[in-house]
Scaffold this motif. Structure first.
Motif, short mmCIF file in Angstrom:
data_model
loop_
_atom_site.label_atom_id
_atom_site.label_comp_id
_atom_site.label_asym_id
_atom_site.label_seq_id
_atom_site.Cartn_x
_atom_site.Cartn_y
_atom_site.Cartn_z
N LYS A 1 0.80 -1.23 0.00
CA LYS A 1 0.00 0.00 0.00
C LYS A 1 0.84 1.28 0.00
N LYS A 2 2.02 1.17 -0.59
CA LYS A 2 2.87 2.38 -0.70
C LYS A 2 2.53 3.13 -1.98
N ASP A 3 2.80 4.43 -2.00
CA ASP A 3 2.66 5.20 -3.24
C ASP A 3 3.85 4.85 -4.15
N VAL A 4 3.58 4.79 -5.46
CA VAL A 4 4.64 4.40 -6.41
C VAL A 4 4.64 5.38 -7.59
N LEU A 5 5.84 5.77 -7.99
CA LEU A 5 6.00 6.57 -9.20
C LEU A 5 6.80 5.71 -10.18
N GLY A 6 6.14 5.16 -11.17
CA GLY A 6 6.79 4.22 -12.08
C GLY A 6 7.08 4.88 -13.42
N VAL A 7 8.35 4.87 -13.83
CA VAL A 7 8.69 5.39 -15.15
C VAL A 7 8.87 4.18 -16.05
N ALA A 8 7.86 3.92 -16.85
CA ALA A 8 7.89 2.71 -17.69
C ALA A 8 7.01 2.90 -18.90
N GLN A 9 7.45 2.31 -19.98
CA GLN A 9 6.68 2.39 -21.23
C GLN A 9 5.72 1.22 -21.31
N THR A 10 4.81 1.32 -22.27
CA THR A 10 3.99 0.14 -22.55
C THR A 10 4.90 -0.92 -23.16
N GLY A 11 4.53 -2.15 -23.01
CA GLY A 11 5.37 -3.23 -23.52
C GLY A 11 6.32 -3.76 -22.47
N THR A 12 6.35 -3.10 -21.29
CA THR A 12 7.26 -3.56 -20.23
C THR A 12 6.52 -4.46 -19.24
N GLY A 13 5.23 -4.63 -19.44
CA GLY A 13 4.43 -5.43 -18.50
C GLY A 13 3.89 -4.59 -17.37
N LYS A 14 3.77 -3.28 -17.59
CA LYS A 14 3.37 -2.41 -16.47
C LYS A 14 1.91 -2.60 -16.06
N THR A 15 1.04 -3.02 -17.00
CA THR A 15 -0.37 -3.20 -16.63
C THR A 15 -0.50 -4.26 -15.54
N ALA A 16 0.20 -5.39 -15.73
CA ALA A 16 0.14 -6.44 -14.71
C ALA A 16 0.81 -5.98 -13.42
N SER A 17 1.73 -5.03 -13.50
CA SER A 17 2.44 -4.60 -12.29
C SER A 17 1.49 -3.86 -11.33
N PHE A 18 0.37 -3.34 -11.84
CA PHE A 18 -0.59 -2.80 -10.87
C PHE A 18 -1.86 -3.65 -10.76
N THR A 19 -2.26 -4.35 -11.86
CA THR A 19 -3.50 -5.14 -11.74
C THR A 19 -3.31 -6.35 -10.82
N LEU A 20 -2.15 -7.01 -10.91
CA LEU A 20 -1.97 -8.23 -10.08
C LEU A 20 -2.05 -7.91 -8.57
N PRO A 21 -1.27 -6.90 -8.09
CA PRO A 21 -1.40 -6.63 -6.65
C PRO A 21 -2.77 -6.08 -6.27
N MET A 22 -3.41 -5.31 -7.18
CA MET A 22 -4.75 -4.81 -6.85
C MET A 22 -5.71 -5.97 -6.63
N LEU A 23 -5.62 -6.98 -7.50
CA LEU A 23 -6.50 -8.14 -7.36
C LEU A 23 -6.29 -8.81 -6.01
N SER A 24 -5.02 -8.94 -5.62
CA SER A 24 -4.74 -9.57 -4.32
C SER A 24 -5.36 -8.75 -3.20
N LEU A 25 -5.19 -7.43 -3.26
CA LEU A 25 -5.70 -6.57 -2.19
C LEU A 25 -7.23 -6.57 -2.13
N LEU A 26 -7.84 -6.70 -3.31
CA LEU A 26 -9.31 -6.61 -3.37
C LEU A 26 -9.99 -7.88 -2.85
N GLU A 27 -9.20 -8.91 -2.58
CA GLU A 27 -9.83 -10.15 -2.10
C GLU A 27 -10.51 -9.94 -0.75
N ARG A 28 -10.03 -8.93 -0.02
CA ARG A 28 -10.69 -8.62 1.25
C ARG A 28 -11.65 -7.46 1.04
N GLY A 29 -12.85 -7.55 1.58
CA GLY A 29 -13.81 -6.44 1.51
C GLY A 29 -14.77 -6.55 0.34
#
Ligand code: AMP
Length: 527
Positions: free
Chosen positions: A64-92
């Motif tokens: 749950k830290k704030d993150v400033l990511g400098v990354a282009q598309t094609g680096t896998g950045k979508t999964a870098s936020f969707t995967l942990p969000m899915l884990s966090l959303l399992e509660r609530g």
């Protein structure tokens, strides 16, 4: 002599960089703290190891830290936020009209793409994902919001529309993601983002992703992120080593560039599919039509198309039904189209960063790719800027001369037109210059641009037909029109010598000498 501490030396930096690579190379998804449901989905997606941005961002997002990511598309950045969000959303659980997480995307396509990622990675979850984008009806979106959304993926304008209609409350948002922040800046969305940030609870987690970090984005991050972890995976100026780049010289007329492009496509080796970039959406439509007329299997993607047409075109391109996609930067930004073999720049981009983004559509995930740019004489400043940014010289293909017969002929015909006017000795100098300009402009125009100049009433009907032809009808040649005066059309196929058989309209117009009292008025043509 005071020796620098090992940690301050260049050697240490090298060591750190190498150990980072080694560390992330060895990392597994199961080391990152993701839930078992997410890990199962990742395995089903066929991913073996996390990409560097995933290895670095996922643990921070999970904690749950704030993150400033400098990354282009094609680096896998979508999964870098969707995967942990899915884990966090399992509660609530979500509450009506109060989404738990919010992801902002600059374009509808990107938003839809992130929604698809949630479908893939969230296949073992029962989460409600709502997509709020323009170009589709409010009703379905409102229904989803009413049911309560775990994840809200939105473009800024549509999100604020819903908020203003009272259909949405943002004070339940726990995690806020801003994706492609630099593109948001280009598109003028920063004031909207500032407004949205102020509507969110201060205790939220904020994650910003941007391919570049201009001052405006840095100051936005300073304002809205708390003590962020800064992650940078690849300098924004780097282009993949698997891309073969080249520049091809062309005359400056659109029809000359189109002929060069057709040549490049026809002679390209191993061309499976290609994206062709134009700087203006108007040119996207023209080029799209021209390519289809010449028998290529092309589709178009630009900001003026409605959402359904855009998605349909994109799907046809992904499935291989279309193998050429003509696109503008905004429409194509961040699109995840795996394995594009060729990228063509019909126009060189005026912002060097766009070149990196455009050619990044090919050569992805270690595959080979080709990126060829068409350059005219006036493009040298853009080439310089691009070469400076990517820190390498791009090789020229073929003859590096921009001059074309047509340029010389244009000059020729201009001077001939000039001398004719002098001989006739009518009109003042200003009028002549204005006429020459007008004439040159009309000659440069495509048939569509000529249409654009017509008064609204006259072009409405044809516009509708054009649009249908453009985005819905299958490729088929249009019957030739305006047989007697085919300036614009002929240019696509063959060069006109001098002024050809065309006599400019102004030379045929009757001339009315000023009326003089008591004298009979005679027209010049009657003489
Ligand atoms: P993105 O940068 O999010 O647009 O992702 C680019 C592409 O990389 C997408 O097609 C993803 O499916 C793919 N991808 C993401 N993460 C991985 C991974 N760890 N291994 C292999 N492919 C991945």
């Amino acid at each position: 002599m005071v020796r620098p501490h090992f940690r301050q030396t260049e050697r240490f930096n090298k060591y750190k960089a190498l150990s980072n690579i080694w560390f992330h190379h060895r990392m597994k998804f199961s080391d990152l703290g993701l839930s078992s449901k997410v890990l199962a989905a990742v395995e089903a997606a066929g991913y073996e190891t996390p990409t560097p941005i995933q290895a670095q961002a996922i643990p921070h997002v999970l904690s749950k830290k704030d993150v400033l990511g400098v990354a282009q598309t094609g680096t896998g950045k979508t999964a870098s936020f969707t995967l942990p969000m899915l884990s966090l959303l399992e509660r609530g659980r979500p509450r009506a009209r109060m989404p738990r997480t919010l992801i902002l995307e600059p374009t509808r396509e990107l938003a839809a793409q992130v929604e698809q990622s949630f479908e893939v990675y969230g296949q073992n979850h029962r989460l409600t994902v709502a997509l709020l984008i323009g170009g589709v009806s409010f009703a379905d979106q409102i229904k989803k919001l009413d049911r309560g959304a775990d994840v809200l993926i939105a473009t800024p304008g549509r999100l604020l529309d819903h908020f203003e209609r009272g259909k949405l409350l943002l004070n339940g948002v726990d995690t806020f993601i801003v994706d492609e922040a630099d593109r948001m800046l280009d598109m003028g969305f920063i004031p909207d983002i500032e407004r949205i940030c102020k509507l969110l609870p201060p205790s939220r987690q904020t994650v910003f992703f941007s391919a570049t970090m201009p001052a405006e984005i840095q100051s936005l991050a300073d304002q809205f992120l708390r003590n962020p972890e800064r992650i940078e995976v690849a300098p924004p100026s780097s282009t993949a080593k698997t891309i073969t780049q080249g520049i091809v010289a062309s005359g400056s007329k659109p029809w000359e560039k189109r002929a060069v492009l057709r040549d490049l496509i026809s002679n390209a080796q191993d061309l499976q599919n290609a994206i062709i970039f134009c700087n203006r959406k108007r040119d996207v439509a023209t080029l799209f039509r021209s390519l289809n007329k010449h028998g290529f299997n092309a589709g178009a993607l630009h900001g003026d198309m409605d959402q359904t047409s855009r998605m349909a075109t994109l799907d046809s391109f992904k499935s291989g039904e279309l193998n050429i996609l003509v696109a503008s930067d905004v429409a194509a930004r961040g699109l995840d189209i795996p394995s594009v073999s060729h990228v063509f720049n019909f126009d060189l981009p005026t912002h060097a960063e766009d070149y990196v983004h455009r050619i990044g559509r090919t050569g992805r995930a270690g595959r080979e790719g080709v990126a060829l740019s068409i350059a005219t004489r006036s493009d040298s400043k853009y080439i310089d800027a691009i070469e400076k940014l990517i820190n390498e010289k791009i090789s020229w293909h073929g003859d590096r001369s921009f001059s074309s017969q047509s340029d010389d002929e244009e000059e020729d015909s201009k001077s001939r037109r000039g001398s004719r006017n002098v001989k006739r000795g009518r009109g003042n100098k200003k009028d002549k210059i204005a006429k020459d300009r007008r004439n040159k402009k009309e000659n440069d125009e495509t048939p569509d641009q000529k249409e654009e100049r017509k008064p609204r009433g006259r072009r409405d009907r044809q516009d509708r037909t054009n649009d249908q032809y453009q985005f819905e009808a299958p490729a088929r040649p249009r019957p030739p029109q305006h047989r007697g005066n085919r300036r614009g059309r002929d240019r696509d196929d063959k060069q006109v010598i001098g002024m050809g058989d065309h006599v400019p309209a102004f030379m045929l117009a009757p001339i009315r000498p000023p009326k003089r009292k008591g004298k009979k008025v005679q027209s010049e043509t009657a003489e």
